[in-house]
Design an enzyme around this catalytic site. Structure first.
Site, PDB file in Angstrom:
ATOM      1  CG  ASP A   1      -2.197   0.815   0.990  1.00  0.00           C
ATOM      2  OD1 ASP A   1      -3.243   0.199   0.733  1.00  0.00           O
ATOM      3  OD2 ASP A   1      -2.143   2.057   1.038  1.00  0.00           O
TER       4      ASP A   1
ATOM      5  CB  CYS B   1     -16.454  -0.567  -1.100  1.00  0.00           C
ATOM      6  SG  CYS B   1     -15.284   0.755  -0.763  1.00  0.00           S
TER       7      CYS B   1
END
Length: 393
Positions: free
Chosen positions: A233, A334
């Site tokens: 990340d 999402c």
């Protein structure tokens, strides 16, 4: 606190939430927590009541309200018991005046409502985004079994093989089983998205946007701690949370790599063309998580949405460089907006010759484009788009 004082406190908090949403400031839950710390005279029942008023008002309003009072007045139009508390009493809100501003109701700002409608999210489907989310957990199969796990409260068995559901607010983080790493809090939809990866022991798997590692831990359990699992990340703060979580879960195969935005291959170059599976849980608008963060609808702009889409395209291109022939790429957002799901996946397939869509087989979900949509209304999960592609040998 009197009921009227609770309403006035909610109005003041809403003013801060609205200001923060306009300026990309602190999230609502932090603002509510800061208010509670600064007003210790408020008991637990007062804090809970104020919090519920704040979130009810946010869920009830579509566009960004003019003020916290305008938002609460919109809620008062629906609930006359709240309107009666605008009584001018000490610490309470001033009486309602004729023609004063009242926030517009709805589940999203007008421009965003149009985008959602174009993605077939409207009516009951849209209003479900403003509901309250339950609390889902994933039983960690490295340490426990769903059928045998003994918990203080019996959870509802869900479609994902290791999922349990509890009422919102259940203090699962206080249970011994949580402290011992026998389960993790994870939305049912997120667990289903991990199933789409189909990871197996001995594989090389990359969780490209690992964040704090919720999906990483699910992948580690599915891999039975055998193989290579790289969690990467660009957010150092979030990635730093993975280490303690992995240790608690007994996920010993996890490797962490902090990436430099725009220079990701400098840290991932040794994995080029080597991964059996790359999972991309891409940054997005978060429309699918509005049940948990309803004020997020006020933070999104057309410009930010375009930036998210560009980031998703870049991550798909990056992920494709890491997959070996015969491997697979799993794309997750999402969001229920097509421009952050089916459209991005279709653009990827068009731009990358040789890749083929591979529709995931999940126990829940509705086909959307060349992937699967999960939604609060139809499936009781957060909103997700999940797609998978493979690179033939």
């Amino acid at each position: 606190m009197t009921p009227a004082a609770r309403v006035q406190a909610a109005i003041e908090i809403l003013d801060r939430v609205i200001e923060a949403a306009k300026g990309q400031g602190a999230p609502a839950d932090r603002i509510v927590a800061d208010w509670a710390k600064a007003n210790r005279y408020a008991g637990s029942k007062d804090r809970r009541a104020v919090r519920e008023l704040v979130y009810d008002a946010i869920r009830h309003c579509g566009p960004v309200p003019e003020s916290g009072r305008a938002a609460m007045l919109a809620l008062a139009e629906r609930d006359k018991s709240i309107a009666a508390l605008f009584d001018g009493s000490q610490y309470g809100p001033a009486p309602i005046q004729p023609d004063e501003p009242v926030a517009k109701r709805g589940f999203a700002p007008v421009w965003l409502g149009k985008r959602l409608s174009a993605s077939d999210v409207k009516g009951a489907e849209g209003m479900a985004l403003m509901g309250r989310a339950p609390l889902d957990v994933r039983v960690n199969t490295l340490k426990a079994d769903r059928a045998a796990l003994d918990l203080p409260v019996a959870g509802e068995h869900l479609a994902a093989p290791n999922a349990l559901r509890f009422e919102a607010g259940t203090p699962v983080d206080q249970w011994d089983a949580f402290r011992e790493g026998r389960f993790e809090v994870q939305d049912h939809g997120s667990q289903l998205a991990c199933l789409a990866a189909g990871v197996r022991p001995g594989e090389t798997v990359i969780d490209l946007c690992a964040g704090a590692g919720g999906k990483t831990l699910a992948l580690a359990a599915a891999m039975q701690n055998a193989g290579r699992l790289i969690a990467s990340d660009t957010d150092k703060r979030r990635l730093s949370q993975l280490g303690p979580r992995a240790e608690r879960a007994g996920a010993g195969l996890v490797e962490q790599r902090l990436l430099d935005p725009g220079r990701e291959m400098e840290m991932l170059g040794d994995l080029a063309g080597a991964a059996d599976c790359v999972l991309i849980d891409a940054p997005c608008s978060g429309v699918g998580t509005w049940r948990r963060k309803p004020e997020a609808k006020w933070r999104l702009t057309p410009e930010r949405l375009a930036q998210f889409a560009a980031t998703q395209d870049a991550l798909l291109a990056l992920g494709a460089k890491l997959v070996k022939p015969g491997g697979r790429l799993v794309f997750v957002t999402c969001s229920l907006l097509d421009e952050e799901g089916p459209d991005r996946f279709a653009a990827f397939l068009q731009a990358h010759e040789g890749w083929r869509a591979d529709m995931p087989e999940l126990p829940l979900g509705t086909a959307r484009g060349q992937g699967i949509r999960l939604s609060p209304f139809h499936h009781g999960t957060d909103g997700f788009f999940v797609a998978r592609a493979h690179l033939p040998c």
